[in-house]
Design an enzyme around this catalytic site. Structure first.
Site, PDB file in Angstrom:
ATOM      1  N   ASP A 307       0.786  -1.097  -0.129  1.00  6.03           N
ATOM      2  CA  ASP A 307       0.101   0.039   0.022  1.00  6.03           C
ATOM      3  C   ASP A 307       0.984   1.298   0.042  1.00  6.03           C
ATOM      4  O   ASP A 307       2.170   0.930   0.491  1.00  6.03           O
ATOM      5  CB  ASP A 307      -0.972  -0.025   1.264  1.00  6.03           C
ATOM      6  CG  ASP A 307      -1.979   0.805   1.024  1.00  6.03           C
ATOM      7  OD1 ASP A 307      -2.277   1.485  -0.016  1.00  6.03           O
ATOM      8  OD2 ASP A 307      -2.611   1.205   2.275  1.00  6.03           O
ATOM      9  N   THR A 309       0.190   4.261   1.631  1.00  7.74           N
ATOM     10  CA  THR A 309       0.063   4.807   2.790  1.00  7.74           C
ATOM     11  C   THR A 309       0.322   4.175   3.833  1.00  7.74           C
ATOM     12  O   THR A 309      -0.008   2.798   3.909  1.00  7.74           O
ATOM     13  CB  THR A 309      -1.301   5.545   3.296  1.00  7.74           C
ATOM     14  OG1 THR A 309      -1.637   6.321   2.032  1.00  7.74           O
ATOM     15  CG2 THR A 309      -1.599   6.179   4.389  1.00  7.74           C
ATOM     16  N   ASP A 540      -2.037  -1.705   6.624  1.00  8.99           N
ATOM     17  CA  ASP A 540      -2.170  -1.043   8.078  1.00  8.99           C
ATOM     18  C   ASP A 540      -3.674  -0.771   8.280  1.00  8.99           C
ATOM     19  O   ASP A 540      -4.023  -0.717   9.530  1.00  8.99           O
ATOM     20  CB  ASP A 540      -1.304   0.108   8.213  1.00  8.99           C
ATOM     21  CG  ASP A 540      -1.688   1.400   7.413  1.00  8.99           C
ATOM     22  OD1 ASP A 540      -2.491   1.179   6.237  1.00  8.99           O
ATOM     23  OD2 ASP A 540      -1.157   2.552   7.550  1.00  8.99           O
TER      24      ASP A 540
END
Length: 807
Positions: A307, A309, A540
């Site tokens: 990912d 971010t 996350d």
């Protein structure tokens, strides 16, 4: 008292009463789940104790103990040690993760009995009146009653990093966080009914990480079980015919010796030890290994999905620079920008500016806070102009050169805001008529400083990287370029086909994807796996949880959502993506070294099978007592394998673990078994006692295991010497290329073996008697076997490729 659905209860400003809270707690309408981050302690114990391996050795151990020969039952210790290793490691990982969850347990402001109070988020009940402020996590689903500029970061659910404004009557969901404003709402869905928990429901189910090593060992054990089922009656029958006159104890001991040799007990133990010590080593580097095989799994990975971010970026924007427009002084612009950013209630943009631009210390007289609806903020200062910062499309009048420059910068992935000034002193949130554009301020997402080196490492190792984000594809591509990825043309996931074959084709040629939904992330993993890839997924947010669960290896950030950490095999406790090369290196070391030692153990199994069948065909006693094989296993397999399994090994992963060890180990074991039988027959014909005197002179006294003539020990002694020679050469072959520590290790093991034949106490314990001529004869037979092992090794290109690379 009002019922949960009573409209009066749901709208009153004083919130629930203490009695109403207690009533909802009694009904189970609480914001907590009966979930666990991993298996229960009982499940952990059962999974590590009730195994085929333990059943086989456990049954043999009981049989040997019944005879009273404790010395021949030493192999039973491995039962306890192997199970304990698996139990302790999984329990420690579970406890550490649970402790992390406890330390990070959130709290929530609720209105009860007319007063605002702070309670653990898990104590929120249905219909609670919840107050949200900047920085709060939204604990449950509901509908806003009041909103004072409330804006939520929904990246945890959607992957989109831009804040989303919410007004009265808007639905809000758990798993989001407040980045601006305040508001109140009633919790309508709590616990398992909340959106964030419904998404994670599938992800919470425990699944065991696939391990090629453990799968191969389990396959071996399955086949060995059938081999034992056939070999056991054969060896009992043959030993009854050969040593039955010495008593049933000798039949059991000799039979158990053969069958114990068929079980690669040390291989399972060494695999567990290697995984355990790798997990401990990685924990010191802030990597929590929740399942032992995960370190091996990452070494097999050939595609890493990351990912943007939280992985490539730290999740915060950073000030990049300010470009004055024509006719404006840069120093004055920096003063105005610094004064504007010197705001105790600064939003994310102003916070990033304040970290890089010094404040001139002007006295602020008026503040117009940022609002997503109007997309600008402003401040008035005593003795100075009013300064404004906001979206260029709002502060500029129509197209022009400035708008063209803004679009050019935005296309590169930057976030662009316009700094303007006015002579008016604002009192309301209305743009002044004399607005003068002064400068373009550019911001970028803060890239992790270690991201480039980590991605370079994966590229060097032949591991593909796919950047999969819910954010704008242009922004994602810009970040990917900043960390050195060959981006190509980014793809907006909203345009992707649902057909898996078509999706596989796009994934094969594309590196960067934006606007990806949680369901699409999961579909990406499935498509890559269907194409034959071993996939690792990092993330996350809750939106990553299902993809992490279905990936071959899931990697969660330590500051990520609890649901994400619960399903991941690896948790990066400090959130540093740069730890992944360490994990990869540990996995390669485990795979390479376990493959080395697997050959040792499987060769012993093949040797035992050959010896059992030969003893049955030739109607002779099985050449060894269990204690003999314990000695051979310890000095040529167990102890050296322990060190070899922990040594450095940097070779890349090669598929075909089971095939390679079978090609070498089976042939080497057959050679060893034939050499043993030859040595035993040769020693029996020239040493020991005559066959017609064997029963009278070599009868074993039940329980004490003493014999009346040490000459009875000589055939077994000769066979053991031969076996040691052949297996030491197998060890030498598999330890290549040599290093000083390997030479010292093998030398020490040879020394221990010699002591077993020369120290009186050890010689008596092992029932050894070795006249010099017997020693030379047995060594000669062993040398022939060693030469044949060397020949097998030199003609096996697959084994050489796996073991003869620099390490």
């Amino acid at each position: 008292m009002s019922s949960p659905g009573d409209k009066t209860t749901l709208t009153r400003p004083q919130g629930l009463t203490t009695a109403e809270v207690a009533e909802r707690v009694a009904r189970g309408e609480v914001n907590r789940l009966a979930e666990r981050t991993s298996r229960s302690i009982g499940e952990i114990v059962r999974a590590n104790v009730l195994t085929r391996f333990n059943a086989i050795l456990g049954a043999l151990f009981v049989l040997v103990m019944v005879t009273g020969s404790v010395a021949d039952g030493l192999f039973g210790i491995i039962l306890v040690v192997n199970s304990a290793i698996g139990i302790v490691q999984e329990y420690l990982a579970k406890r550490k993760l649970d402790r992390l969850a406890l330390l990070n347990a959130p709290t929530t402001r609720v209105v009860r009995d007319g007063a605002v109070t702070v309670v653990p988020t898990t104590d929120v009940v249905k219909d609670d009146l919840i107050e949200l402020r900047t920085g709060d996590e939204v604990p449950a689903d509901g509908t806003l009653l009041t909103s004072a500029g409330l804006e939520l970061n929904e990246a945890n659910l959607t992957g989109e990093s831009d804040p989303v404004p919410h007004g009265e009557g808007d639905a809000i969901m758990s798993g989001t966080s407040v980045v601006a404003g305040a508001g109140r709402y009633h919790a309508s869905q709590v616990g398992a009914e909340a959106y964030v928990n419904r998404i994670a429901a599938d992800a919470r189910k425990f699944t065991r990480t696939r391990s090629e090593i453990q799968d191969s060992i389990n396959t071996l054990l399955k086949y060995i079980t059938w081999v034992i089922a056939v070999a056991l009656p054969i060896t009992i029958w043959s030993q009854w015919n050969t040593v039955g006159e010495q008593g049933w104890q000798q039949v059991v001991i000799r039979s158990a010796a053969g069958v114990v040799g068929l079980v690669p007990e040390g291989l399972v133990l060494l695999t567990s030890v290697a995984f355990l010590l790798s997990a401990v080593q990685l924990t010191r580097r802030n990597v929590l290994v929740q399942q032992l095989p995960a370190v091996e799994g990452l070494a097999r990975v050939d595609v890493v999905c990351i990912d943007k971010t939280g992985t490539l970026t730290v999740g915060e924007i950073a000030f990049e620079g300010v470009t004055p427009l024509e006719g404006h002084d840069e120093d004055e612009i920096r003063c105005g920008l610094g004064a504007l950013a010197d705001d105790p209630n600064a939003n994310g943009t102003l916070t990033a500016v304040a970290a890089a631009v010094e404040s001139p210390g002007w006295s602020r007289t008026q503040t117009i806070p940022f609002n997503s609806a109007r997309k600008w903020s402003a401040a008035c200062f005593e003795g100075h102009d009013t300064w404004l910062l906001g979206a260029p499309e709002v502060l500029l009048d129509g197209p022009g050169p400035i708008r063209d420059e803004v679009e050019r910068l935005a296309d590169s992935g930057r976030r662009v805001v316009l700094l303007a000034r006015s002579a008016e002193q604002l009192t309301e949130a209305v743009l002044p008529g004399d607005l003068v554009p002064c400068a373009l301020v550019t911001l970028t997402e803060q890239v992790r400083p270690d991201a480039r080196a980590t991605l370079d490492f994966f590229r060097e190792q032949g591991v593909q990287v796919k950047v999969i984000s819910g954010d704008n594809p242009v922004t994602v591509a810009a970040v990917a370029r900043a960390v050195g990825l060959d981006v190509g043309e980014p793809v907006d996931a909203r345009t992707l086909p649902d057909d898996q074959d078509a999706l596989r084709e796009v994934l094969g040629r594309t590196t960067v994807f934006g606007r990806v939904t949680p369901e699409q992330k999961r579909a990406f993993v499935h498509a890559l796996q269907a194409d034959g890839h071993v996939v690792a997924m990092t993330g996350d947010g809750v939106n990553d949880a299902l993809a992490l669960k279905d990936a071959d290896i899931g990697v969660a950030m330590g500051n990520g959502a609890q649901a994400t950490k619960a399903v991941a095999e690896l948790v990066l406790l400090d959130g540093r993506f740069s730890h992944l090369p360490d994990v990869l290196a540990e996995g390669r070391r485990v795979i390479g070294n376990v493959e080395r030692v697997a050959n040792l153990f499987l060769a012993k199994n093949a040797m035992s099978l050959v010896a059992i069948l030969a003893a049955a065909v030739l109607t002779v006693p099985f050449p060894f007592l269990p204690r003999h094989l314990t000695l051979v296993s310890a000095v040529t397999i167990g102890i050296p394998a322990f060190f070899l399994a922990l040594g450095p090994n940097k070779r890349r992963y090669l598929p075909g673990f089971l095939g390679r060890i079978l090609r070498f180990a089976v042939l080497a074991g057959v050679i060893a078994g034939l050499a043993v039988i030859a040595s035993y027959l040769l020693a029996g014909s020239t040493y020991g006692v005559p066959e017609d005197e064997f029963v009278s002179r070599c009868t074993v006294e039940a329980g004490t295991k003493t014999v009346s003539d040490v000459a009875c020990w000589q055939p077994g002694t000769g066979a053991t010497i031969t076996l040691l020679v052949v297996f030491f050469w197998i060890l030498i072959v598999l330890a290549r290329p040599f290093r000083p520590w390997k030479v010292a290790l093998i030398g020490a093991m040879v020394g221990l073996a010699v002591l077993a034949f020369t120290v009186p106490v050890a010689r008596t314990f092992f029932n050894f008697d070795a006249p010099a001529p017997l020693v030379w004869q047995s060594l000669a037979v062993g040398a022939v076997g060693a030469a044949l092992v060397e020949l097998v090794y030199r003609t096996s290109s697959a084994v050489k490729a796996a073991h003869h690379l620099p390490d």
